[in-house]
Scaffold this motif. Structure first.
Motif, PDB file in Angstrom:
ATOM      1  N   GLN A   1       0.810  -1.218   0.000  1.00 12.37           N
ATOM      2  CA  GLN A   1       0.000   0.000   0.000  1.00 12.37           C
ATOM      3  C   GLN A   1       0.848   1.274   0.000  1.00 12.37           C
TER       4      GLN A   1
ATOM      5  N   ASP B   1       2.994   3.267  -5.254  1.00 13.61           N
ATOM      6  CA  ASP B   1       2.034   3.139  -6.360  1.00 13.61           C
ATOM      7  C   ASP B   1       2.573   2.189  -7.422  1.00 13.61           C
ATOM      8  N   PHE B   2       2.271   0.898  -7.272  1.00 10.98           N
ATOM      9  CA  PHE B   2       2.671  -0.095  -8.258  1.00 10.98           C
ATOM     10  C   PHE B   2       1.739  -0.100  -9.473  1.00 10.98           C
ATOM     11  N   GLY B   3       0.680   0.706  -9.416  1.00 11.22           N
ATOM     12  CA  GLY B   3      -0.327   0.707 -10.465  1.00 11.22           C
ATOM     13  C   GLY B   3       0.146   1.253 -11.787  1.00 11.22           C
ATOM     14  N   THR B   4       1.326   1.875 -11.817  1.00 13.27           N
ATOM     15  CA  THR B   4       1.844   2.429 -13.068  1.00 13.27           C
ATOM     16  C   THR B   4       2.589   1.387 -13.903  1.00 13.27           C
TER      17      THR B   4
ATOM     18  N   HIS C   1      -3.070  -4.586  -6.314  1.00 11.20           N
ATOM     19  CA  HIS C   1      -3.031  -3.948  -7.633  1.00 11.20           C
ATOM     20  C   HIS C   1      -3.462  -4.970  -8.689  1.00 11.20           C
TER      21      HIS C   1
ATOM     22  N   GLN D   1      -4.388  -5.009 -11.705  1.00 10.96           N
ATOM     23  CA  GLN D   1      -3.968  -4.934 -13.106  1.00 10.96           C
ATOM     24  C   GLN D   1      -2.533  -5.425 -13.303  1.00 10.96           C
ATOM     25  N   LEU D   2      -1.809  -5.650 -12.214  1.00 13.68           N
ATOM     26  CA  LEU D   2      -0.377  -5.924 -12.263  1.00 13.68           C
ATOM     27  C   LEU D   2      -0.099  -7.414 -12.458  1.00 13.68           C
TER      28      LEU D   2
END
Length: 342
Positions: free
Chosen positions: A169, A172-175, A197, A199-200
């Motif tokens: 948390q 930001d691994f969302g990129t 995340h 999408q990862l």
């Protein structure tokens, strides 16, 4: 300093003596784990006499151990000669969430104990006392003793498990599309990140034996379809898969500066353009902060070739590996995420 505050302070000699008794505390707590005392009293108070018969120990010796452990907060006497669980001794049970069972075991192992006896060798030479005593580096030694290696790995998982969520948390691994966990063990941290995340896609990267052990655990999880397992060696760049980002927790600290730079450089070479290298470690602060981390730094000095590092020391490592330390992201744990970019 007021007179009232001074009167409540312990004499310096008492404080120093308590510190010097640390090795006795370690061995007493480890003996409780070797005898599995916390597990034996999980359902309620037990008499020392019964426990002595069950553990094949001397009743008076076991009573003396319980007295010492109670003074440290482990177990509580309910009536003369009987003891029950406390909130501390609960965590000496194997398999419970947050268990310190395996961590306690390794802190009394010969391979961890003897190098401290030879600390003067490391102080005088700058070399690792473990290698001097055992004739081989720690990880090569553990490879020869699979049972010890398994306890070591479980201990590392247990000691870091509480930080999995905060790390997942805290950055930001969302990129990213793909994230490689270098030396990720059984994939506990990577699993937490993938769950946070959706999408990862993740790649668990470790030595072949570790990947073989992790496979049965990962395939049964809800993130299995987004987690690839790859066997390789972080010192062999051709085995490192290409990805958007690489994360490594408690990896860099285990190695010398030269070896750490090799690991970072190898990941940089495999990284996709615009990617990130994320080093997750405890960053040493100056002064009387983080005493445990600074003691572990001495442990690294005598047992491994690594060290805990300050921000400037990490910055120098990144630069030597062709990276720029762009940001340090704190998490709700002792760990920070150090973000490296090209």
């Amino acid at each position: 300093m007021t007179q009232s505050s001074h009167s409540h302070e312990l004499p310096p000699q008492v404080v120093i003596l308590d510190m010097l008794l640390g090795m006795m505390k370690t061995q007493a707590i480890r003996q409780a784990v070797l005898l599995n005392l916390a597990e034996r009293v999980k359902d309620g108070p037990r008499s020392v006499q019964d426990l002595a018969e069950e553990t094949h120990t001397h009743p008076t010796s076991l009573l003396r151990l319980f007295r010492a452990l109670e003074s440290l907060g482990f177990f509580q006497e309910t009536e003369v000669g009987s003891y029950e669980q406390t909130s501390l001794s609960y965590f000496l049970r194997p398999g419970v969430p947050g268990s310190m069972y395996d961590a306690t075991l390794i802190h009394g192992e010969t391979w961890q104990w003897r190098p401290w006896e030879a600390m003067s060798y490391s102080m005088e030479t700058g070399a690792t006392a473990f290698d001097h005593l055992f004739g081989t580096p720690l990880f090569d030694h553990l490879a020869q003793y699979p049972e010890q290696a398994e306890v070591f790995h479980r201990a590392m998982v247990g000691l870091t498990a509480q930080a999995d969520g905060p790390i997942a948390q805290g950055y930001d691994f969302g990129t990213f599309s793909t994230l490689v966990d270098i030396g990720g063990g059984y994939g506990r941290m990577l699993t937490a990140i993938l769950r946070a995340h959706p999408q990862l896609h993740g790649i668990l990267f470790d030595l072949p034996n570790t990947i073989d052990d992790a496979r049965s655990q990962i395939t049964s999880l809800d993130i299995a379809d987004r987690c690839q397992l790859v066997a390789g060696d972080m010192f062999k760049p051709e085995t490192i898969p290409h990805a958007d980002a690489y994360i490594m927790r408690q990896i860099i600290k285990d190695w010398s500066d030269e070896e750490a730079v090799r690991i970072l450089s190898n990941c940089r070479q495999a990284m996709n353009p615009g990617g990130r290298i994320l080093v997750t470690e405890q960053v040493v602060l100056p002064g009387q902060h983080m005493s445990a981390t600074k003691l572990i730094d001495l442990q690294l000095m005598v047992v491994l070739s690594g060290q805990e590092r300050t921000e400037p020391e990490y910055r120098a490592l990144f630069e030597a590996a062709g990276l720029h330390l762009a940001h340090i992201w704190p998490t709700r744990s002792p760990y920070s995420v150090l973000e490296g970019i090209v």
